[in-house]
Design a protein around this motif. Structure first.
Motif, PDB file in Angstrom:
ATOM      1  N   TYR A  20      -9.084   1.054  -9.806  1.00  0.00           N
ATOM      2  CA  TYR A  20      -8.814   2.094 -10.569  1.00  0.00           C
ATOM      3  C   TYR A  20      -7.136   2.505 -10.132  1.00  0.00           C
ATOM      4  O   TYR A  20      -7.154   3.146 -11.427  1.00  0.00           O
ATOM      5  CB  TYR A  20      -9.387   3.317  -9.689  1.00  0.00           C
ATOM      6  N   LEU A  21      -6.601   1.452  -9.921  1.00  0.00           N
ATOM      7  CA  LEU A  21      -5.129   1.966 -10.129  1.00  0.00           C
ATOM      8  C   LEU A  21      -4.712   1.596 -11.828  1.00  0.00           C
ATOM      9  O   LEU A  21      -4.307   1.748 -11.823  1.00  0.00           O
ATOM     10  CB  LEU A  21      -4.559   0.681  -9.723  1.00  0.00           C
ATOM     11  N   ARG A  70      -7.650   9.890  -7.695  1.00  0.00           N
ATOM     12  CA  ARG A  70      -8.407  10.505  -6.104  1.00  0.00           C
ATOM     13  C   ARG A  70      -9.288   8.768  -5.634  1.00  0.00           C
ATOM     14  O   ARG A  70      -9.635   8.120  -4.658  1.00  0.00           O
ATOM     15  CB  ARG A  70      -9.570  10.519  -7.062  1.00  0.00           C
ATOM     16  N   PHE A  71     -10.335   8.124  -7.167  1.00  0.00           N
ATOM     17  CA  PHE A  71     -10.579   7.086  -6.636  1.00  0.00           C
ATOM     18  C   PHE A  71      -9.982   5.240  -5.885  1.00  0.00           C
ATOM     19  O   PHE A  71     -10.323   5.018  -5.519  1.00  0.00           O
ATOM     20  CB  PHE A  71     -12.093   6.341  -7.537  1.00  0.00           C
ATOM     21  N   ALA A 109      -2.695   3.179 -16.778  1.00  0.00           N
ATOM     22  CA  ALA A 109      -3.363   3.023 -18.532  1.00  0.00           C
ATOM     23  C   ALA A 109      -2.701   3.850 -18.848  1.00  0.00           C
ATOM     24  O   ALA A 109      -2.888   4.796 -19.940  1.00  0.00           O
ATOM     25  CB  ALA A 109      -5.019   2.406 -18.623  1.00  0.00           C
ATOM     26  N   LEU A 110      -3.723   5.255 -18.496  1.00  0.00           N
ATOM     27  CA  LEU A 110      -3.269   7.155 -18.435  1.00  0.00           C
ATOM     28  C   LEU A 110      -2.191   7.496 -18.603  1.00  0.00           C
ATOM     29  O   LEU A 110      -2.206   7.760 -19.145  1.00  0.00           O
ATOM     30  CB  LEU A 110      -4.434   7.602 -17.557  1.00  0.00           C
ATOM     31  N   SER A 111      -1.612   7.092 -17.274  1.00  0.00           N
ATOM     32  CA  SER A 111       0.008   7.346 -17.409  1.00  0.00           C
ATOM     33  C   SER A 111       0.996   6.511 -18.665  1.00  0.00           C
ATOM     34  O   SER A 111       1.392   7.401 -19.309  1.00  0.00           O
ATOM     35  CB  SER A 111       0.543   6.778 -16.310  1.00  0.00           C
ATOM     36  N   LEU A 128       0.744  -0.890  -0.112  1.00  0.00           N
ATOM     37  CA  LEU A 128       0.267   0.089   0.120  1.00  0.00           C
ATOM     38  C   LEU A 128       0.423   0.934   0.020  1.00  0.00           C
ATOM     39  O   LEU A 128       0.965   2.326  -0.718  1.00  0.00           O
ATOM     40  CB  LEU A 128      -0.986  -0.528   1.130  1.00  0.00           C
ATOM     41  N   ALA A 129       2.096   1.286   1.091  1.00  0.00           N
ATOM     42  CA  ALA A 129       3.047   2.637   0.492  1.00  0.00           C
ATOM     43  C   ALA A 129       3.574   3.017  -0.604  1.00  0.00           C
ATOM     44  O   ALA A 129       3.535   3.807  -1.386  1.00  0.00           O
ATOM     45  CB  ALA A 129       3.421   1.817   1.893  1.00  0.00           C
ATOM     46  N   SER A 130       3.536   1.616  -1.263  1.00  0.00           N
ATOM     47  CA  SER A 130       4.231   1.730  -2.454  1.00  0.00           C
ATOM     48  C   SER A 130       3.324   2.510  -3.733  1.00  0.00           C
ATOM     49  O   SER A 130       3.736   2.894  -4.966  1.00  0.00           O
ATOM     50  CB  SER A 130       4.833   0.177  -3.001  1.00  0.00           C
ATOM     51  N   VAL A 131       1.960   1.593  -3.087  1.00  0.00           N
ATOM     52  CA  VAL A 131       0.992   2.429  -4.184  1.00  0.00           C
ATOM     53  C   VAL A 131       0.993   3.596  -4.179  1.00  0.00           C
ATOM     54  O   VAL A 131       0.269   4.810  -4.841  1.00  0.00           O
ATOM     55  CB  VAL A 131      -0.132   1.341  -4.419  1.00  0.00           C
TER      56      VAL A 131
END
Length: 323
Positions: free
Chosen positions: A302-303, A275-276, A308-310, A164-167
């Motif tokens: 959502y990740l 955000r989500f 995908a956007l990046s 979680l910290a890495s995400v």
């Protein structure tokens, strides 16, 4: 819309009396969602949606009530608020605030049942929402602004769970990029800000209603467009071009996007994905509620959108939308 507060039968009898709903006949908890306690309530006069919140302030609820009244005047398909016997939009009860709505007819649609025609109609209704609220004078700041999300990520980046910290640290970089890409001023107005598939009822192939206006606020219209696109046009780990373009086409048939809005869509989309992802980690992944009281949503979906956007960048995103 999870079961965060257990309400007694006597409480529901009191709610039925306070809102003049008639004799109580049945109560069913609704475990979907993240922050409120919701129930379907049936009485001698019909079926109702009863929401108990310990999070939304009185000002938030008054804003929502005024917005729904405005939308009703424009015949926009939205929830119908049931006032108390005294005409108030909510009542203080059991450590929170209770609001009642008439139950909305229709069904929810999801993949794989969604078509380009559905998305075009959805986009057109979103355009009508933005058009019809231009004369609405109420105002509420975005409760989930980039600054708020940055605070969430800062805390999550120090979580003892290394994954979680890495995400969270990666999302902080995405948020920086999203904010850096904003170009100039763009039109602001009332947006829904949470138009997911479970916040729209369909009557056949027609949009029956938008609901759950709790996150509505005054923000950039483009943010609402891409929050909706992120929610409806991504499946199987990828964006679906035909659905993306249909939603944008339907929206622009009602309210064409200004050049600055088009330029800012990618940044809004990346922010929305961040955000989500963050809110799903906080509200679902880390929630202590058991499965029977909360239907969980996986933050990784959502990740995947953020990644995908990046990868596609602003130019790739414009091609995806046909702009």
């Amino acid at each position: 819309m999870a079961v965060h507060t257990v309400l007694s039968p006597a409480t529901f009898t009191r709610i039925a009396d306070t809102f003049a709903l008639g004799q109580l006949q049945g109560v069913t908890p609704i475990p979907q969602g993240s922050i409120n306690t919701n129930h379907r309530v049936e009485t001698a006069t019909g079926r109702y949606f009863v929401r108990h919140t310990t999070v939304r302030s009185p000002d938030d609820l008054r804003f929502e009530a005024a917005l729904l009244t405005h939308l009703a005047a424009y015949h926009f398909p939205s929830p119908v608020l049931v006032p108390t016997r005294d005409g108030a939009p909510f009542v203080e009860l059991e450590g929170g605030r209770v609001t009642v709505f008439h139950w909305l007819p229709g069904e929810e649609l999801r993949h794989p049942g969604l078509t380009a025609d559905h998305l075009e109609r959805l986009g057109a209704e979103l355009g009508k929402l933005h058009r019809d609220t231009q004369s609405f004078t109420g105002s509420r700041a975005n409760p989930y602004s980039p600054e708020v999300v940055r605070g969430w990520l800062h805390g999550l980046s120090r979580h003892p769970d290394a994954e979680l910290a890495s995400v969270a640290k990666g999302l902080e970089g995405d948020l920086d990029r999203a904010q850096a890409l904003r170009q100039g001023l763009e039109p602001l107005g009332v947006i829904h800000a949470d138009l997911f598939t479970d916040n729209v009822k369909w009557l056949g192939d027609r949009v029956g209603s938008f609901f759950d206006f709790e996150m509505a606020c005054r923000e950039a219209y483009g943010l609402d467009v891409v929050i909706t696109l992120n929610a409806w046009c991504f499946e199987g780990g990828q964006y679906l071009p035909d659905l993306c373009r249909a939603l944008v086409r339907g929206y622009q048939d009602v309210r064409p996007l200004a050049p600055v809005e088009r330029a800012n869509l990618f940044g809004h989309a990346l922010f929305g994905a961040v955000r989500f992802t963050a809110s799903r980690i906080r509200d679902y992944h880390l929630s202590p509620l058991p499965a029977d009281k909360l239907v969980r949503k996986d933050y990784r979906t959502y990740l995947a959108r953020a990644r995908a956007l990046s990868a596609m960048g602003p130019e790739g995103y414009a091609r995806l939308l046909g702009l």
